[in-house]
Write a protein that holds these residues in place. Structure first.
Motif, PDB file in Angstrom:
ATOM      1  N   SER A  92      -2.799   1.741   9.696  1.00 14.07           N
ATOM      2  CA  SER A  92      -2.412   1.907   8.302  1.00 14.07           C
ATOM      3  C   SER A  92      -2.465   3.373   7.894  1.00 14.07           C
ATOM      4  CB  SER A  92      -3.354   1.072   7.420  1.00 14.07           C
ATOM      5  OG  SER A  92      -3.127   1.339   6.068  1.00 14.07           O
ATOM      6  N   ASP A  93      -3.530   4.070   8.278  1.00 15.77           N
ATOM      7  CA  ASP A  93      -3.667   5.489   7.943  1.00 15.77           C
ATOM      8  C   ASP A  93      -2.600   6.326   8.636  1.00 15.77           C
ATOM      9  OD1 ASP A  93      -5.852   4.878   6.410  1.00 15.77           O
ATOM     10  OD2 ASP A  93      -7.335   5.520   7.879  1.00 15.77           O
ATOM     11  N   THR A  94      -2.291   5.956   9.863  1.00 19.85           N
ATOM     12  CA  THR A  94      -1.372   6.754  10.672  1.00 19.85           C
ATOM     13  C   THR A  94       0.079   6.587  10.241  1.00 19.85           C
ATOM     14  OG1 THR A  94      -2.861   6.551  12.571  1.00 19.85           O
ATOM     15  CG2 THR A  94      -0.606   7.230  13.032  1.00 19.85           C
ATOM     16  N   PHE A  95       0.470   5.329   9.958  1.00 18.49           N
ATOM     17  CA  PHE A  95       1.887   5.052   9.706  1.00 18.49           C
ATOM     18  C   PHE A  95       2.263   5.035   8.223  1.00 18.49           C
ATOM     19  CE2 PHE A  95       1.268   3.024  13.926  1.00 18.49           C
ATOM     20  CZ  PHE A  95       2.145   3.833  14.638  1.00 18.49           C
ATOM     21  N   SER A  96       1.278   5.180   7.335  1.00 18.08           N
ATOM     22  CA  SER A  96       1.607   5.214   5.907  1.00 18.08           C
ATOM     23  C   SER A  96       1.707   6.659   5.441  1.00 18.08           C
ATOM     24  CB  SER A  96       0.543   4.483   5.089  1.00 18.08           C
ATOM     25  OG  SER A  96      -0.650   5.242   5.055  1.00 18.08           O
ATOM     26  N   THR A  97       2.141   6.819   4.225  1.00 22.58           N
ATOM     27  CA  THR A  97       2.246   8.172   3.653  1.00 22.58           C
ATOM     28  C   THR A  97       0.993   8.558   2.893  1.00 22.58           C
ATOM     29  OG1 THR A  97       3.315   7.242   1.691  1.00 22.58           O
ATOM     30  CG2 THR A  97       4.745   8.050   3.447  1.00 22.58           C
ATOM     31  N   THR A  98      -0.023   7.666   2.913  1.00 18.61           N
ATOM     32  CA  THR A  98      -1.265   7.960   2.213  1.00 18.61           C
ATOM     33  C   THR A  98      -1.923   9.193   2.821  1.00 18.61           C
ATOM     34  OG1 THR A  98      -1.589   5.636   1.790  1.00 18.61           O
ATOM     35  CG2 THR A  98      -3.513   7.034   1.561  1.00 18.61           C
ATOM     36  N   GLU A  99      -2.355  10.088   1.972  1.00 17.95           N
ATOM     37  CA  GLU A  99      -3.042  11.282   2.447  1.00 17.95           C
ATOM     38  C   GLU A  99      -4.475  10.917   2.795  1.00 17.95           C
ATOM     39  OE1 GLU A  99      -3.811  14.755   3.900  1.00 17.95           O
ATOM     40  OE2 GLU A  99      -1.823  14.273   3.127  1.00 17.95           O
ATOM     41  N   VAL A 100      -4.753  10.822   4.074  1.00 17.51           N
ATOM     42  CA  VAL A 100      -6.076  10.405   4.510  1.00 17.51           C
ATOM     43  C   VAL A 100      -7.077  11.536   4.353  1.00 17.51           C
ATOM     44  CG1 VAL A 100      -7.413   9.518   6.450  1.00 17.51           C
ATOM     45  CG2 VAL A 100      -5.050   8.748   6.095  1.00 17.51           C
ATOM     46  N   GLY A 101      -6.722  12.713   4.781  1.00 16.63           N
ATOM     47  CA  GLY A 101      -7.576  13.868   4.560  1.00 16.63           C
ATOM     48  C   GLY A 101      -8.676  14.066   5.569  1.00 16.63           C
ATOM     49  N   ILE A 102      -8.859  13.153   6.475  1.00 16.52           N
ATOM     50  CA  ILE A 102      -9.935  13.334   7.459  1.00 16.52           C
ATOM     51  C   ILE A 102      -9.407  13.151   8.885  1.00 16.52           C
ATOM     52  CG2 ILE A 102     -11.799  12.640   5.925  1.00 16.52           C
ATOM     53  CD1 ILE A 102     -11.712   9.887   7.161  1.00 16.52           C
ATOM     54  N   GLY A 103      -8.091  13.265   9.055  1.00 14.14           N
ATOM     55  CA  GLY A 103      -7.541  13.137  10.392  1.00 14.14           C
ATOM     56  C   GLY A 103      -7.152  11.707  10.703  1.00 14.14           C
ATOM     57  N   MET A 118       0.826  -1.200   0.000  1.00 12.24           N
ATOM     58  CA  MET A 118       0.000   0.000   0.000  1.00 12.24           C
ATOM     59  C   MET A 118       0.864   1.254   0.000  1.00 12.24           C
ATOM     60  SD  MET A 118      -2.719   1.260   2.869  1.00 12.24           S
ATOM     61  CE  MET A 118      -1.353   1.821   3.871  1.00 12.24           C
ATOM     62  N   VAL A 119       1.939   1.226   0.792  1.00 12.19           N
ATOM     63  CA  VAL A 119       2.859   2.363   0.828  1.00 12.19           C
ATOM     64  C   VAL A 119       3.512   2.562  -0.541  1.00 12.19           C
ATOM     65  CG1 VAL A 119       4.991   3.268   1.848  1.00 12.19           C
ATOM     66  CG2 VAL A 119       3.293   2.130   3.295  1.00 12.19           C
ATOM     67  N   TYR A 120       3.864   1.446  -1.172  1.00 14.30           N
ATOM     68  CA  TYR A 120       4.497   1.524  -2.492  1.00 14.30           C
ATOM     69  C   TYR A 120       3.549   2.146  -3.518  1.00 14.30           C
ATOM     70  CZ  TYR A 120       6.524   0.020  -6.912  1.00 14.30           C
ATOM     71  OH  TYR A 120       7.033  -0.005  -8.184  1.00 14.30           O
TER      72      TYR A 120
END
Length: 492
Positions: A149-160, A38-40
């Motif tokens: 996953s949301d916290t430790f990845s670089t994915t832009e979650v956008g909702i906190g 997912m990070v990749y």
């Protein structure tokens, strides 16, 4: 509402322990690999992907937190759902549900809209494949994994960073409690909008804090997040049912439809048995509800409990409409063999038609090892010596679950009630209690976890149902209508 069937506590073996440990370890590693993937996919370039993992602290924290979460899952099922966990295949099913949901949530969040993620997918699948209690716990586990996953990845979650945890837990609880009693797919789609309520409210709060950019798309995604979760669930449910040989409430509802293959065959070839099964199903469903067992499972098992009679329907009294009884020309021993064979025939027929094993087990267990007294008494009249009663007993096994015990009681009471001349409540209650006491005296409930309190509740429920079926009616007067013109209008 696929509630676990109450049964005896099963003893674990070394193989069970090793199998489960292997499943937990391998799937924890798989989730870590999925996180890396997912990070990749979320990285802009190979350099940014490699740069993420240079921050060893963040990666280590994710791995440690994931191991703790998976361990908590194992501890819960070991102590709370030990019999369910004993089969490592069930543990694998739960992990596969998590992993598939993880992939679907990532895909929709990354490529469509973050608010459209079906965070309730785990809750829905576990509710219908395992049960409501396990679904609540698994919903929390999945939301923790998504939160990490949301916290430790670089994915832009956008909702906190707490979005998955807050939205997932709240909407998951709504999903468990609003859909667990939905027995049709249309009903499920209608109630799916209730799942969207906590999602939409959370979206409004987050937009108010972060700004109203892309507000329309976000709100629309929030409103349709519930139906999206249910739509994905309806696609995946048959897949999991087939892979892991599980049966949801939808399947049980389909099996009790009069268009189901074996039900149609009963109606056509053994109408008396079918009518008997209908009454037994109503009684069994009421009894299961009264002691908090799976009512739909009880109803379905009752529909099919005598399906083995299809092999020789004319040898059973309820199907002898013309008054011809073929047992009159047979020895008591041969008649007994034909009668008691219907339990094994039912077991084989159910499995041959790829119906759930729970139903097949009830077919085989609903008479336990009870004696067939009619033919035993008939044999005694034909000989001056002793008659071995074991030759006139069903071969069992005895009921292994509460559902099987309920069917045994309902079946015996319905059959006996038809021979009662006086069907007053007092007589019906006396008859029902006598049947239950006879079976207790012969140890028929020794191998299932049913209690005296539950048996008393079942007795009361059976009496209520039978007196409702055979209630008294007023005697209609004989009125001579000769010469009366019923077509005349009333006087003006």
């Amino acid at each position: 509402m696929n509630k676990n069937v109450s049964q005896k506590i099963q003893k674990w073996t070394t193989k069970d322990t090793v199998s489960n440990l292997a499943v937990y370890i391998l799937n924890a590693l798989l989730i870590i690999l999925m996180f890396i993937g997912m990070v990749y996919l979320s990285s802009d370039s190979k350099e940014s992907f490699m740069g993420y993992f240079r921050d060893f602290k963040a990666s280590l924290l994710f791995i440690v937190f994931l191991i703790v979460t998976v361990a908590a899952m194992g501890i819960y099922f070991y102590f709370e759902e030990r019999d369910f966990m004993k089969n490592a295949v069930n543990s694998e099913m739960l992990f596969l549900i998590i992993e598939v949901s993880f992939i679907v949530c990532y895909a929709l969040g990354e490529y469509v809209n973050i608010y459209l993620r079906p965070l309730t997918l785990v809750a829905l699948l576990v509710t219908f494949l395992v049960g409501r209690k396990s679904a609540i716990f698994m919903n929390v586990i999945f939301c923790l994994i998504m939160f990490m996953s949301d916290t430790f990845s670089t994915t832009e979650v956008g909702i906190g960073e707490y979005s998955a945890l807050v939205i997932g837990v709240s909407s998951g609880l709504v999903a468990v409690f609003t859909t667990s009693k939905a027995y049709s797919r249309l009903n499920l789609l209608l109630v799916s909008f209730f799942i969207s309520i906590p999602v939409t409210l959370s979206v409004v709060v987050i937009l108010a804090e972060k700004g109203w950019d892309n507000a329309v798309a976000s709100l629309v995604s929030g409103v349709f997040s519930g139906p999206a979760s249910v739509a994905v669930f309806l696609i995946l449910l048959p897949v999991f049912e087939g892979m892991f040989k599980k049966v949801s409430s939808f399947k049980f509802a389909e099996l009790t439809d009069h268009k189901a293959r074996l039900v149609r065959k009963l109606i056509k070839e053994a109408p008396g048995t079918f009518n008997h099964s209908i009454v037994v199903s109503n009684i069994a469903e009421a009894c299961a509800t009264a002691i908090d067992e799976d009512a739909l499972l009880a109803r379905t098992c009752a529909y099919y409990h005598d399906v083995g009679k299809l092999r020789r329907p004319e040898f059973f009294s309820e199907n002898q409409a013309d008054g011809v009884n073929p047992h009159n020309d047979l020895t008591p021993e041969l008649s007994t063999n034909i009668i008691k064979a219907h339990t094994k025939d039912g077991y084989s027929l159910v499995l041959k038609n790829r119906l759930p094993k729970e139903i097949a087990d009830v077919c085989q267990q609903h008479h336990g090892t009870m004696p067939i007294l009619y033919f035993y008494d008939k044999a005694k009249k034909f000989t001056d010596g002793e008659v071995d009663i074991s030759q006139f007993c069903y071969e069992g096994p005895k009921p292994q679950t509460k559902i099987a015990a309920i069917i045994m009681i309902a079946d015996g009471c319905e059959a006996a009630s038809r021979s009662l001349k006086d069907r007053s409540r007092h007589n019906v209650k006396k008859m029902v209690r006598s049947i239950v006491n006879d079976r207790m005296g012969l140890g028929q409930f020794d191998e299932c976890e049913i209690t005296i309190k539950e048996l008393n509740i079942i007795i009361h429920t059976v009496v209520n149902n039978l007196t409702g079926i055979y209630h008294g009616r007023v005697e209609y007067p004989k009125v001579n209508l000769d010469g009366v013109d019923l077509t005349k209008d009333g006087e003006e």
